[in-house]
Design a protein around this motif. Structure first.
Motif, PDB file in Angstrom:
ATOM      1  N   VAL A 212       8.129 -37.368  11.772  1.00 38.75           N
ATOM      2  CA  VAL A 212       7.238 -36.217  11.700  1.00 38.75           C
ATOM      3  C   VAL A 212       7.598 -35.331  10.519  1.00 38.75           C
ATOM      4  N   VAL A 213       8.926 -35.096  10.311  1.00 45.72           N
ATOM      5  CA  VAL A 213       9.354 -34.274   9.162  1.00 45.72           C
ATOM      6  C   VAL A 213       8.957 -34.942   7.861  1.00 45.72           C
ATOM      7  N   VAL A 214       9.126 -36.303   7.779  1.00 47.65           N
ATOM      8  CA  VAL A 214       8.723 -37.017   6.559  1.00 47.65           C
ATOM      9  C   VAL A 214       7.220 -36.858   6.316  1.00 47.65           C
ATOM     10  N   ALA A 215       6.426 -37.025   7.383  1.00 47.71           N
ATOM     11  CA  ALA A 215       4.975 -36.904   7.242  1.00 47.71           C
ATOM     12  C   ALA A 215       4.584 -35.485   6.828  1.00 47.71           C
ATOM     13  N   ARG A 216       5.227 -34.482   7.466  1.00 45.47           N
ATOM     14  CA  ARG A 216       4.899 -33.098   7.096  1.00 45.47           C
ATOM     15  C   ARG A 216       5.329 -32.786   5.669  1.00 45.47           C
ATOM     16  N   LEU A 217       6.470 -33.330   5.251  1.00 39.70           N
ATOM     17  CA  LEU A 217       6.936 -33.110   3.881  1.00 39.70           C
ATOM     18  C   LEU A 217       5.990 -33.772   2.880  1.00 39.70           C
ATOM     19  N   ALA A 218       5.541 -34.994   3.193  1.00 43.49           N
ATOM     20  CA  ALA A 218       4.587 -35.666   2.311  1.00 43.49           C
ATOM     21  C   ALA A 218       3.270 -34.908   2.256  1.00 43.49           C
ATOM     22  N   GLN A 219       2.830 -34.428   3.428  1.00 44.43           N
ATOM     23  CA  GLN A 219       1.586 -33.644   3.462  1.00 44.43           C
ATOM     24  C   GLN A 219       1.728 -32.359   2.664  1.00 44.43           C
ATOM     25  N   ALA A 220       2.888 -31.671   2.818  1.00 47.54           N
ATOM     26  CA  ALA A 220       3.105 -30.417   2.083  1.00 47.54           C
ATOM     27  C   ALA A 220       3.141 -30.655   0.583  1.00 47.54           C
ATOM     28  N   ALA A 221       3.718 -31.792   0.164  1.00 44.61           N
ATOM     29  CA  ALA A 221       3.807 -32.082  -1.271  1.00 44.61           C
ATOM     30  C   ALA A 221       2.548 -32.724  -1.818  1.00 44.61           C
ATOM     31  N   GLY A 222       1.617 -33.129  -0.904  1.00 47.67           N
ATOM     32  CA  GLY A 222       0.371 -33.721  -1.354  1.00 47.67           C
ATOM     33  C   GLY A 222       0.525 -35.149  -1.824  1.00 47.67           C
ATOM     34  N   VAL A 223       1.480 -35.906  -1.229  1.00 43.88           N
ATOM     35  CA  VAL A 223       1.695 -37.293  -1.628  1.00 43.88           C
ATOM     36  C   VAL A 223       1.625 -38.164  -0.383  1.00 43.88           C
ATOM     37  N   GLU A 224       1.636 -39.485  -0.552  1.00 46.84           N
ATOM     38  CA  GLU A 224       1.664 -40.424   0.550  1.00 46.84           C
ATOM     39  C   GLU A 224       3.092 -40.555   1.094  1.00 46.84           C
ATOM     40  N   ALA A 225       3.229 -40.631   2.412  1.00 43.54           N
ATOM     41  CA  ALA A 225       4.543 -40.818   3.004  1.00 43.54           C
ATOM     42  C   ALA A 225       5.063 -42.205   2.651  1.00 43.54           C
ATOM     43  N   PRO A 226       6.338 -42.349   2.278  1.00 49.75           N
ATOM     44  CA  PRO A 226       6.873 -43.655   1.866  1.00 49.75           C
ATOM     45  C   PRO A 226       7.078 -44.570   3.071  1.00 49.75           C
ATOM     46  N   ALA A 227       6.943 -45.878   2.861  1.00 49.81           N
ATOM     47  CA  ALA A 227       7.211 -46.841   3.936  1.00 49.81           C
ATOM     48  C   ALA A 227       8.702 -46.863   4.259  1.00 49.81           C
ATOM     49  N   GLU A 228       9.546 -46.786   3.266  1.00 46.76           N
ATOM     50  CA  GLU A 228      10.994 -46.714   3.429  1.00 46.76           C
ATOM     51  C   GLU A 228      11.474 -45.431   2.766  1.00 46.76           C
ATOM     52  N   LEU A 229      12.330 -44.686   3.447  1.00 50.45           N
ATOM     53  CA  LEU A 229      12.781 -43.389   2.944  1.00 50.45           C
ATOM     54  C   LEU A 229      13.867 -43.597   1.895  1.00 50.45           C
ATOM     55  N   ALA A 230      13.560 -43.159   0.621  1.00 50.53           N
ATOM     56  CA  ALA A 230      14.534 -43.270  -0.466  1.00 50.53           C
ATOM     57  C   ALA A 230      15.455 -42.055  -0.469  1.00 50.53           C
ATOM     58  N   VAL A 231      16.612 -42.196  -1.107  1.00 50.82           N
ATOM     59  CA  VAL A 231      17.619 -41.122  -1.101  1.00 50.82           C
ATOM     60  C   VAL A 231      17.138 -39.907  -1.884  1.00 50.82           C
ATOM     61  N   ASP A 232      16.533 -40.111  -3.105  1.00 53.17           N
ATOM     62  CA  ASP A 232      16.157 -38.992  -3.969  1.00 53.17           C
ATOM     63  C   ASP A 232      14.689 -38.602  -3.826  1.00 53.17           C
ATOM     64  N   TRP A 233      14.035 -39.102  -2.760  1.00 51.60           N
ATOM     65  CA  TRP A 233      12.594 -38.808  -2.602  1.00 51.60           C
ATOM     66  C   TRP A 233      12.355 -37.317  -2.362  1.00 51.60           C
ATOM     67  N   ALA A 234      13.127 -36.692  -1.550  1.00 52.21           N
ATOM     68  CA  ALA A 234      12.940 -35.266  -1.257  1.00 52.21           C
ATOM     69  C   ALA A 234      13.233 -34.400  -2.465  1.00 52.21           C
ATOM     70  N   ALA A 235      14.251 -34.743  -3.272  1.00 54.68           N
ATOM     71  CA  ALA A 235      14.586 -33.948  -4.463  1.00 54.68           C
ATOM     72  C   ALA A 235      13.456 -33.998  -5.484  1.00 54.68           C
ATOM     73  N   SER A 236      12.836 -35.172  -5.670  1.00 47.60           N
ATOM     74  CA  SER A 236      11.726 -35.279  -6.622  1.00 47.60           C
ATOM     75  C   SER A 236      10.543 -34.427  -6.188  1.00 47.60           C
ATOM     76  N   LEU A 237      10.311 -34.330  -4.883  1.00 44.94           N
ATOM     77  CA  LEU A 237       9.215 -33.485  -4.400  1.00 44.94           C
ATOM     78  C   LEU A 237       9.502 -32.021  -4.676  1.00 44.94           C
TER      79      LEU A 237
END
Length: 987
Positions: A212-237
């Motif tokens: 849910v946090v991943v989906a909300r973070l992707a929604q907040a950033a306006g991007v698609e939620a990743p299939a696999e969570l990468a380490v630096d994905w949140a920092a890039s957002l």
């Protein structure tokens, strides 16, 4: 636990009070309970269980019927047991819930179950508790076992203690679980399963929370939620959101400055347009006021006339009111005089004439009032005449009814006495017929039993012949296979002989004439199989022989009982016919006897009715004579009163009509006189007020009264007119003030283009709004990303230990519930119960080997259940004669009893040890000895004798006659139609 004395009252088949002295029976350590089937042997054991636990074992405890059907309704069902528990002497007295007759009225009421617990202290009994829950709390720790355990290991129940031997794994597990209280292990299983579910749910919830946090973070950033969570994905957002916010803020500042310049120009255009609008509106208002000036002047003149008329308004109103009153008084006088004509007076009669006529009418009223008592007396006497006449008529009608009843009652009384005599005769004949029906019913049952036994004898005889033929055939086959096996063994040895090698039999290295075998080879398995088949056939023959002998004994019993009843030569069909006729006669007699009480009541009721009707006839005759006499006397008095009234009323219909006419005349005369006086006074007042009104109108400047009345206006109208005039003056002054204001005078005449300025501002506002929305969206996205990134990191960190714990719990739960790495698929509870069962089997085998001359023992097996189920709690019978393990269901009836008894005794020993060493000093075995032969019975008795060591008392319940010769201490139970009784022998 050692019982000393048992007392039963109105319990089971025992209608009266019976006492069993268990101490006297225990003197020899072993005693016997015997008696007819259904006499109550097992009930004595039920009494012990009921006293200790408040319930009885097996199906008998489910029915709830403990009270004796033979007992007197006034006798309460009660069980009393004296017992030593924990080294202390107790007396327990219990009564079950039962119905009793109500103390008042009819019907029954339910008495609740109760208990009395007493302890012997210093030679006397002291009450410890009278509450069921308190008594249980006191006794349970001393007993050291539950009711189910007690019924299984102390009261070995009739027909039930073999159930454990032949039960499947599930049933055996349920019983062991009750006996050994393994609920704690089941609780561990359930707890681990619950933990597996809860930890799995926790992992699922944690993963869901992370997703849910991943989906909300992707929604907040306006991007698609990743299939696999990468380490630096949140920092890039976070970097992308910060950059977008900076650009949107710069654009917002630029468009806001342009919007402010457009807004200032629009404000100036709006100010000039407002001044131009005020000037145009003021000029239009001034033009409207000039046009309405004539109407306003006319209103001012009307307002002045209304002011002068208001000064004399009260005088004008008084004159008008006086004129109206004079007119009304004249009308009232005319109406009052209109009623004089019908009353016999002229309409224009003068006041003196009216006064004299009214006085005459009142004097007549006085004379008529003096006759009221005469009229009331007339009415009273007429009522008496009517009532007395009605009473005489009613008495005559009742006399006719009573006469008819008196004529019918004697015949009814004779018929009722005939019915009563018939019912009394039926009651006298009823006992003899009931006894005949009972005897015929028993004889018919015996005859049918004899017929059925003879049929079974024939069937068993045929089965016996067939079984013996089968045995002979199998014995021949066994001998043939044994001889063939000898030949095969010789041939095998000959085949293995080699030149120079020593013989396995004689050791010689020379083999001059080796045997050459002929025919098929027979193995040891073939020989063993044939031997087992022959042994099975021999056992089948023995079983059929035993059943045939038992059936012959049953038939002889039926014949002896039929002969003692005098029906030896009568067939079952003839007994059916005799019984049917006897039952019909009994039904007729019972129906006749059932009406005895009712017939007696009918005779008594008819006697009473005859006496009552005769008395009623005499009373009614007296009432009729008295009523007729009273009616004649009242009729004479009424005639005298009627004559006097007719002479005084001068032709009036009755006294009330005469009084009404006189009163009406007096009232009319008074009303006319009063109306004439009122009309004269109203006329004089109208002339006076009219003159005052004329003078007042002239004094304020009106030419006459009509002109003054026309100028009168209401106060509300005058107030409204004054406000209209004042408002017009104020409005004119305000308009003229606006037109001389400097800003209005200085405003240009040419209209400004305000719409264009407003349009420019709206366009600039739209640009700013769009830029502000972009900036707010970028700021919100940056804030949301900054808030959700730590939440995502926390969710990832929290998930890891939950997944590790869930994996550990899942492995443990699968292991304890028979799954996962548990190769035996055995639950923790089953594992513990298997250990207990193995211990029970070892203890039971020691006794079973002795009772079966070393042939049988019991072994526990953990073999898997058929069908792929989990491993069970299996029991097998190991046969040392054959070396084979057999299913317990293959044991014969006697072998089953021995195995069941040994197993029950083993359970008793193990449960006693499990209960913390609670000493069990009594044991009761109910039935089963009838399946044993003489030698086996000796072995069983030796084992049971061994149970007496240490002072234990052992009670046996059995029909076997040989036991009565072996055991001197006995309780003999005898049944009768009025309930069972008992006696103690040999003690």
């Amino acid at each position: 636990m050692r019982p000393h004395r048992l007392r039963l009252r109105a319990f089971g088949p025992f209608a009266d009070e019976v006492v069993v002295d268990l101490d006297a029976l225990a003197a020899s350590g072993l005693f016997l309970l015997h008696g007819e089937t259904g006499s109550g042997k097992t009930t004595l054991l039920d009494g012990i269980g009921f006293a200790l636990y408040g319930r009885v074992p097996g199906a008998r405890g489910k029915t709830g019927r403990l009270r004796s059907d033979h007992a007197d309704p006034g006798v309460r069902t009660e069980v009393e047991l004296e017992v030593t528990l924990g080294g202390r002497r107790w007396r327990i007295t219990r009564s079950p819930a039962q119905e009793r007759a109500k103390a008042r009225g009819t019907g029954t009421t339910t008495e609740q179950a109760r208990v009395l617990l007493e302890e012997q202290r210093a030679g006397s009994w002291v009450t410890v508790s009278t509450r069921i829950d308190e008594a249980a709390a006191e006794l349970d720790p001393l007993l050291g076992m539950s009711a189910d355990q007690f019924f299984q290991v102390v009261l070995l129940p009739q027909g039930e203690f073999a159930r454990f031997l032949r039960a499947d794994s599930k049933e055996r597990g349920d019983l062991l679980q009750r006996l050994f209280a393994t609920e704690r292990f089941k609780s561990v299983e359930d707890w681990l399963v619950a933990q597996r579910i809860s930890t799995s749910s926790a992992v699922g919830a944690a993963r869901q929370e992370r997703d849910v946090v991943v989906a909300r973070l992707a929604q907040a950033a306006g991007v698609e939620a990743p299939a696999e969570l990468a380490v630096d994905w949140a920092a890039s957002l976070t970097d992308a959101a910060t950059s977008a916010l900076s650009l949107s803020r710069e654009r917002l500042a630029t468009v806001t400055a342009a919007r402010d310049a457009c807004r200032a120009a629009a404000d100036e255009a709006a100010r000039v347009a407002a001044l131009q609008s005020r000037r145009a509106g003021s000029l239009a208002t001034l033009e409207r006021l000039d046009a309405s000036r004539p109407d306003l002047e006319a209103l001012r003149a009307e307002l002045r006339d209304a002011g002068r008329a208001a000064e004399i308004a009260a005088v004008l109103a008084a004159a008008e009111e006086a004129a109206a009153s004079s007119t009304g008084a004249s009308s009232a006088e005319a109406s009052a005089r209109a009623v004089l004509g019908p009353l016999g007076l002229p309409v224009d009669a003068s006041v003196p004439v009216l006064t004299a006529a009214g006085a005459d009418a009142r004097r007549r009223i006085g004379r008529l009032e003096s006759l009221r008592s005469v009229a009331e007396s007339l009415a009273s006497e007429q009522a008496v005449v009517a009532a007395a006449s009605a009473e005489a008529a009613s008495a005559a009608e009742a006399l006719a009814s009573v006469g008819a009843e008196l004529a019918a009652l004697p015949g009814q009384r004779v018929a009722a006495r005939g019915v009563l005599a018939a019912a009394q005769a039926a009651v006298e004949q009823l006992p003899a017929v009931e006894a005949r029906v009972v005897g015929l019913t028993a004889a018919r049952t015996e005859a049918r039993g004899l017929d059925a036994s003879l049929v079974r004898q024939q069937e068993l005889h045929e089965s016996h012949v067939l079984a013996r033929e089968t045995l002979v055939s199998l014995r021949e086959k066994e001998n043939d296979l044994r001889e063939a096996r000898f030949v095969s063994m010789i041939a095998e040895l000959a085949d293995r002989l080699e030149d120079g090698a020593p013989c396995e039999v004689c050791g010689s290295t020379s083999h001059p004439d080796p045997y050459e075998g002929v025919g098929e080879g027979v193995t040891r398995d073939d020989e063993d199989k044939a031997r087992l088949e022959a042994e099975h056939a021999a056992r089948a023959v023995a079983e059929v022989e035993a059943r045939l002998a038992a059936e012959v004994a049953v038939a002889e019993g039926h014949r002896s009982r039929l002969a003692s009843a005098g029906h030896a030569a009568v067939s079952a069909a003839e007994l059916d016919a005799l019984l049917e006729r006897a039952r019909g006669e009994l039904a007729d007699l019972r129906a006749a006897a059932a009406g005895l009480a009712a017939a007696g009541e009918v005779v008594e009721r008819l006697d009473a009715a005859l006496a009552a009707a005769d008395g009623e006839r005499l009373r009614l005759e007296q009432v009729q004579i008295a009523s007729l006499r009273r009616a004649d006397e009242a009729q004479a008095r009424a005639a005298a009163a009627e004559t006097r009234l007719r002479d005084e009323l001068d032709g009036a219909v009755d006294l009330e009509s005469a009084l009404s006419a006189a009163a009406e005349l007096a009232a009319a005369c008074d009303a006319v006189r009063e109306a004439t006086d009122a009309a004269a006074r109203a006329s004089a007042d109208a002339v006076r007020t009219a003159g005052l009104a004329v003078s007042a109108a002239e004094s304020v400047g009106f030419p006459d009264v009509d002109a003054a009345a026309a100028a009168v206006r209401t106060v509300a109208w005058r107030t409204s007119a004054e406000e209209r005039c004042r408002a017009a003056d104020d409005e004119r002054a305000a308009v003229e003030a606006v037109l001389v204001e400097p800003d209005v005078v200085a405003a240009p005449a040419e209209p400004v283009d305000l719409a264009a300025a407003v349009t420019a501002v709206e366009a600039a506002d739209a640009v700013v709004t769009e830029a502000a929305g972009v900036e707010a969206s970028a700021a919100g996205r940056a804030r949301e990303v900054a808030r959700l990134v730590p939440a995502l990191e926390a969710a990832v960190v929290a998930l890891q230990p939950l997944e590790e714990r869930a994996a550990l719990v899942r492995r443990m739960a699968d292991l304890c519930t028979g799954g996962g790495s548990n190769a035996m698929r055995m639950t923790l509870t089953s594992f513990v119960l298997a250990a207990r069962l193995e211990e029970v089997a070892a203890v039971a085998s020691a006794r079973l080997l002795r009772m079966t001359q070393g042939r049988y023992s019991l072994v526990h097996t953990d073999g898997a259940v058929k069908g792929g189920g989990r491993t069970g709690l299996g029991l097998l019978a190991r046969d040392s004669w054959t070396g084979q393990d057999r299913e317990t269901s293959t044991l014969s009836g006697g072998e089953t009893f021995l195995a069941s008894l040994a197993l029950a005794l083993g359970l008793a020993d193990v449960v006693q040890a499990e209960a913390g060493g609670t000493r069990i000093e009594a044991l009761f075995v109910d039935e089963g000895f009838g399946t044993l032969d003489e030698d086996t019975l000796d072995e069983v008795m030796d084992v049971l004798d061994g149970l007496r060591e240490g002072g234990r008392v052992v009670g046996l319940v059995s029909h076997v006659a040989e036991l009565r010769a072996r055991i001197p201490a006995q309780v003999r139970v005898t049944k009768t139609r009025r309930g069972s009784s008992l006696e103690l022998l040999g003690c």
